[in-house]
Each structure stands twice: as structure tokens, then as C-alpha cells.
Design a protein around this motif. Structure first.
Motif, short mmCIF file in Angstrom:
data_model
loop_
_atom_site.label_atom_id
_atom_site.label_comp_id
_atom_site.label_asym_id
_atom_site.label_seq_id
_atom_site.Cartn_x
_atom_site.Cartn_y
_atom_site.Cartn_z
N ILE A 1 0.84 -1.21 0.00
CA ILE A 1 0.00 0.00 0.00
C ILE A 1 0.87 1.25 0.00
CG2 ILE A 1 -1.62 1.33 1.42
CD1 ILE A 1 -2.86 -1.44 2.19
N SER A 2 1.93 1.25 0.80
CA SER A 2 2.84 2.40 0.84
C SER A 2 3.48 2.64 -0.51
CB SER A 2 3.92 2.18 1.90
OG SER A 2 3.37 2.17 3.19
N LEU B 1 -11.79 2.09 -12.39
CA LEU B 1 -11.58 0.65 -12.53
C LEU B 1 -12.84 -0.14 -12.18
CD1 LEU B 1 -9.35 -1.56 -12.96
CD2 LEU B 1 -8.93 -1.40 -10.51
N LEU B 2 -13.56 0.33 -11.15
CA LEU B 2 -14.75 -0.40 -10.68
C LEU B 2 -16.05 0.14 -11.27
CD1 LEU B 2 -13.81 -0.91 -6.92
CD2 LEU B 2 -13.32 -2.39 -8.88
N GLY B 3 -15.94 1.15 -12.12
CA GLY B 3 -17.13 1.70 -12.76
C GLY B 3 -18.02 2.49 -11.81
N LEU B 4 -17.42 3.12 -10.83
CA LEU B 4 -18.18 3.90 -9.86
C LEU B 4 -18.30 5.34 -10.36
CD1 LEU B 4 -16.52 2.56 -6.57
CD2 LEU B 4 -18.74 1.92 -7.54
N VAL C 1 -6.44 -1.85 -3.54
CA VAL C 1 -7.02 -2.35 -4.79
C VAL C 1 -6.03 -2.19 -5.93
CG1 VAL C 1 -8.86 -2.01 -6.49
CG2 VAL C 1 -9.40 -2.00 -4.04
N LEU C 2 -5.37 -1.04 -5.99
CA LEU C 2 -4.41 -0.81 -7.08
C LEU C 2 -3.14 -1.62 -6.92
CD1 LEU C 2 -4.83 3.04 -7.60
CD2 LEU C 2 -5.81 1.17 -8.95
N SER C 3 -2.88 -2.12 -5.72
CA SER C 3 -1.71 -2.97 -5.48
C SER C 3 -1.93 -4.40 -5.95
CB SER C 3 -1.37 -3.00 -3.98
OG SER C 3 -1.06 -1.73 -3.51
#
Length: 175
Positions: free
Chosen positions: A72-73, A97-100, A121-123
Motif C-alpha cells: 500500500i505504501s 476501474l470499478l465503474g463507480l 485495490v491498485l496494489s
């Protein structure tokens, strides 16, 4: 250790379960038996879990939190960003990415959960290649993280096999 065992907590790791079973057998066969400090330390090396109904197949306690924090860091610091700008970038990317398109209907806690979990999530590997249903389910896991109580989050997290596998893979040594 035995106090929590009597309350219904159980070890989940196979090694700890074997040791626990052997100790229970010794105690049953000899009421004067006392578990050695060495054995207690070996048992205590493994987390215990409580579930009033059945043994959970997917426990959050199996995740290496140190490795998770490192990933995460790294994501937050990508491109030399400071934490706040890195967090803003992560939220923007995860929403896409999640369509939000909109967070209407999301509570303040759910929005904070999105902000907190976006770098995670991006990791993860290949989320962009997950089927749309899995990405939608991931959005619901995140949203549930902002709910009280957390039971809905845990249920959704446990049900999301692809997410659990990706997090476990992320925290494995040598990654």
C-alpha cells in the motif's frame, strides 16, 4: 491460550490444529498433565479464530499485514506522490476501474472505506482483467467496509474468492 480455547476460539493452521489435538488427547488421558511453556509458545505462534457456527475457510487473520502495508505504501508513493495526492489519485483510478460513476447513496463511512482501500485495490494484480461481476462485487466489499456492524463486510470479503486470492498472493514472501 487455553482460556480462549474454552471460549470457543480455535487455531486454524494445520500445524497448530495437530498440536492442539495432541494436547487435548494428553489432557483427556491424564488430568494432571500440564501443557509445557514450549508447547504453549508454539500454539501461540498461530492466530485463533472464533466462529459460533462453523469453521471459516477464509480468515482475514491469515493476511501478512506487514507485507500488505508495504504494498500500500508503494502504491501511495508511486510517481513520487505525497500521501494526500497519492490517495486522491488512487481513489480516482479505483472509481474508474470499478465503474463507480457516482457515490450517491454511499455513506460517509463507505466513502472513507473507498479512500482507505483504494491503494490496496491498485496494489492487487490484474484487477482490470477481472470479470465485471468480480469488480462489481469488489465495489460492494468496499462499500460494506463502511457499514456498522462489520459482519456484512466479512461475509462479502469471504465470498469474494478472487479478492482473497489476490490479497494472499500480494502478501506472500518473494512478491
Amino acid at each position: 491460550w487455553w482460556y480462549y480455547e474454552k471460549l470457543g476460539f480455535r487455531p486454524d493452521a494445520p500445524e497448530a490444529r495437530r498440536l492442539w489435538t495432541a494436547e487435548k488427547r494428553l489432557l483427556r488421558n491424564n488430568p494432571r498433565h500440564r501443557t509445557s511453556l514450549t508447547t504453549l509458545r508454539r500454539l501461540a505462534d498461530h492466530p485463533m479464530f472464533f466462529n459460533g457456527t462453523e469453521r471459516r475457510a477464509a480468515s482475514l487473520g491469515r493476511i501478512d499485514l506487514g507485507a500488505l502495508g508495504d504494498a500500500i505504501s508503494k502504491e501511495l508513493a508511486r510517481d513520487g506522490a505525497h500521501r494526500s495526492s497519492g490517495l486522491t489519485r488512487c481513489v480516482t483510478e479505483v472509481r474508474a476501474l470499478l465503474g463507480l460513476q457516482s457515490l450517491d447513496g454511499w455513506s460517509a463511512n463507505a466513502r472513507r472505506a473507498l479512500s482507505s482501500l483504494a491503494p490496496l485495490v491498485l496494489s492487487l494484480s490484474n484487477v482490470s482483467r477481472w470479470p465485471a461481476t468480480d469488480r462489481l462485487a469488489l465495489a460492494e466489499v468496499i462499500r460494506a467496509k463502511g457499514s456498522v456492524p462489520q459482519a456484512d463486510f466479512v461475509r462479502r470479503f469471504d465470498a469474494h474468492e478472487r479478492l482473497r486470492a489476490a490479497i494472499l498472493a500480494l502478501t506472500q514472501p518473494g512478491r
